[in-house]
Write an enzyme that holds these catalytic residues in place. Structure first.
Site, PDB file in Angstrom:
ATOM      1  N   GLY A 175      46.497  12.738   8.214  1.00 16.70           N
ATOM      2  CA  GLY A 175      47.038  12.632   9.890  1.00 16.70           C
ATOM      3  C   GLY A 175      48.425  13.588  10.471  1.00 16.70           C
ATOM      4  N   SER A 176      49.629  13.194  10.589  1.00 14.41           N
ATOM      5  CA  SER A 176      49.962  14.244  11.335  1.00 14.41           C
ATOM      6  C   SER A 176      50.858  14.664  10.572  1.00 14.41           C
ATOM      7  CB  SER A 176      51.091  13.461  12.545  1.00 14.41           C
ATOM      8  OG  SER A 176      51.941  12.797  12.144  1.00 14.41           O
ATOM      9  N   THR A 221      54.374  12.518   9.843  1.00 15.41           N
ATOM     10  CA  THR A 221      53.885  11.603   9.176  1.00 15.41           C
ATOM     11  C   THR A 221      53.868  11.957   7.644  1.00 15.41           C
ATOM     12  OG1 THR A 221      52.471  10.085  11.126  1.00 15.41           O
ATOM     13  CG2 THR A 221      52.635   9.403   8.954  1.00 15.41           C
ATOM     14  N   GLY A 222      53.160  12.896   7.526  1.00 11.19           N
ATOM     15  CA  GLY A 222      53.304  13.352   6.059  1.00 11.19           C
ATOM     16  C   GLY A 222      54.760  13.065   5.360  1.00 11.19           C
ATOM     17  N   GLU A 245      46.356  15.246   4.165  1.00  8.73           N
ATOM     18  CA  GLU A 245      45.504  16.409   4.761  1.00  8.73           C
ATOM     19  C   GLU A 245      46.536  16.087   5.287  1.00  8.73           C
ATOM     20  OE1 GLU A 245      43.806  17.848   7.247  1.00  8.73           O
ATOM     21  OE2 GLU A 245      42.509  16.507   7.235  1.00  8.73           O
TER      22      GLU A 245
END
Length: 477
Positions: free
Chosen positions: A220-221, A224-225, A242
């Site tokens: 995801g983004s 958010t990571g 990722e």
């Protein structure tokens, strides 16, 4: 198989909820079917079931786990048409692109079934050592909305193969195909081994922070990571992240312009640009720049933006309203600043009720512009000039992301030299960016932590354990 009812799956049982949510069909913004939102109790029950199931599943022989994965594949492909239809509706994808996810899955199954994950022994002078890869336990597989099935499958297979148990969390923007896939696998695996929880904004953080979930695999983004890293720090969870990228294509002056321009367009606009590895920036050598851009615009003119139901459609809409607003805002910024904008074939007026955006090429904007510096994640990309190899490498590497890149040249040796200077995880020479199961996939810098797939990606779901057995009892330090 009913395609209008959806459930969470906890401990082998289908569950509804007192709270429901709905995603939309991005082609016309109509609400799709209601889906259950997992409660706090659903989460606790799922984690407890996975933890309990792990005791036996982790001890199940590898070959038996592989056999069950083969049954997983058979059942998945038996429902290929229904799942493809769901992908078309929740993602707005033309049939060929939706079917791609199901067609790609057998490659992932075969690759992982062929892996040798058994113990490795080595005989040394004073001892023998055995290297074991011990499964971590409960895995949270947090999946994105752009390629929900293939990316969730790419997490589930290696996790189950190694002996982990998996709780899949789909994106709230695209829950349908994943929920239905896990539902149809009922009875293949012991209860608790593979579960799925659809949720709201509270579920992801709760799943990540849970003390009995030692492994997070997230696609995801970047934003958010970073939140996942913060949430998982207290218990030092194992992470595979990722994240986003701003992938560059570098076009050298010796290419076949017509052929390569069409391929670069394909790489930039796959899934309407909604792919982490889609080309986001195109650096074209100054000596061929104008001719190459003309060829790209010609290739764009062959594309047909339309409804997935139309056999002529090559590209669909933006998947969700939030991303549509982001892409629209980026386009407005380009227009406000007076950048040269080129588009392909005009879009039908009736599509404007949906989340459609015409493929758009921004011709040589400043390097500091938003359209260059930001990941559009939509069918909008800039083309830029270069005339010095070291300078273009510097510009490509200037980003704080480093997921992928492509280099296009008739001189393979020269392209290889340039590739080794790029600060990215994966580089494709003379082809668009598309990962394969045999190659590990991960990012540099803020594009991620760790990697999956390849011959070693499965190890991300394990701890390494070394057993030393001394040959003599009289061991001296």
């Amino acid at each position: 198989m009913a395609l209008d009812t959806f459930y969470n799956v906890v401990n082998g049982q289908k569950r509804q909820s007192t709270k429901m949510a709905q995603s939309i069909d991005p082609t016309d913004r109509r609400s799709l079917w209601p889906v259950p939102v997992a409660s706090d109790q659903d989460l606790e029950d799922a984690v407890a079931a996975a933890k309990q199931a792990f005791r036996n599943w982790s001890k199940t022989p590898v070959e038996h786990r592989k056999q069950l994965l083969s049954t997983f594949e058979e059942k998945l492909l038996a429902s290929k048409n229904d799942l493809t239809q769901l992908l078309m509706q929740e993602g707005g994808k033309p049939h060929a692109l939706a079917a791609f996810e199901l067609n790609y899955a057998p490659l992932l199954f075969k690759h992982h079934r062929d892996l040798d994950i058994n113990e490795q022994s080595e005989d040394l002078t004073d001892r023998s050592i055995v290297t074991r890869h011990v499964p971590l336990g409960v895995v949270a597989a947090i999946c994105p909305w752009n390629f929900p099935l293939v990316l969730s499958i790419g997490k589930i297979i290696p996790a189950l193969l190694t002996g982990c148990c998996v709780i899949v969390k789909p994106s709230p923007f695209a829950p349908y195909a994943i929920l239905k896939m896990i539902e149809l696998l009922h009875g293949i695996f012991p209860p608790g081994v593979l579960q799925v929880l659809n949720g709201d904004d509270a579920l992801g953080p709760a799943l990540v922070a849970h003390k009995d979930v030692p492994k997070i695999s997230f696609t995801g983004s970047i934003q958010t990571g970073k939140k996942i890293v913060e949430k998982s720090a207290l218990s030092l969870k194992r992470l595979t992240l990722e994240l986003g990228g701003n992938d560059a294509a570098i076009v050298l002056p010796d290419v076949d312009i017509a052929r390569v321009a069409k391929q670069v367009i394909s790489g930039a606009l796959i899934n309407s640009g909604q792919m982490c590895l889609a080309t986001k920036r195109v650096y074209i050598h100054d000596s061929i720049y104008e001719t190459f851009v003309e060829a790209m615009v010609k290739a764009m003119d062959e594309l047909i933006v339309g409804s997935p139901d139309s056999e002529s459609s090559t590209h669909g809409p933006i998947q969700n309203p939030l991303q549509f607003v982001r892409v629209s805002d980026l386009l407005e910024d380009c227009e406000k600043r007076g950048y040269s904008i080129k588009i392909g074939r005009a879009m039908a007026d009736e599509l404007r009720k949906g989340l459609f955006v015409q493929p758009t090429l921004v011709d040589n904007p400043p390097e500091t512009s938003r359209v260059v510096q930001e990941e559009a994640f939509g069918p909008v990309f800039p083309t830029l000039k270069w005339d010095n190899e070291q300078d273009v490498i510097r510009r490509v590497n200037a980003m704080d992301t480093g997921l992928g890149a492509s280099i296009w040249s008739s001189d393979i040796e020269k392209a290889g030299e340039m590739a080794r200077q790029l600060e990215v995880g994966s580089i494709w020479i003379n082809t668009t960016e598309l990962p394969i199961p045999q190659a590990m996939f991960g990012g540099h810098k803020q594009s991620g932590i760790g990697g999956e797939w390849g011959k070693d990606g499965w190890k991300a779901f394990c701890n390494v354990q070394i057993i030393h057995t001394m040959k003599s009892r009289d061991t001296k330090l």
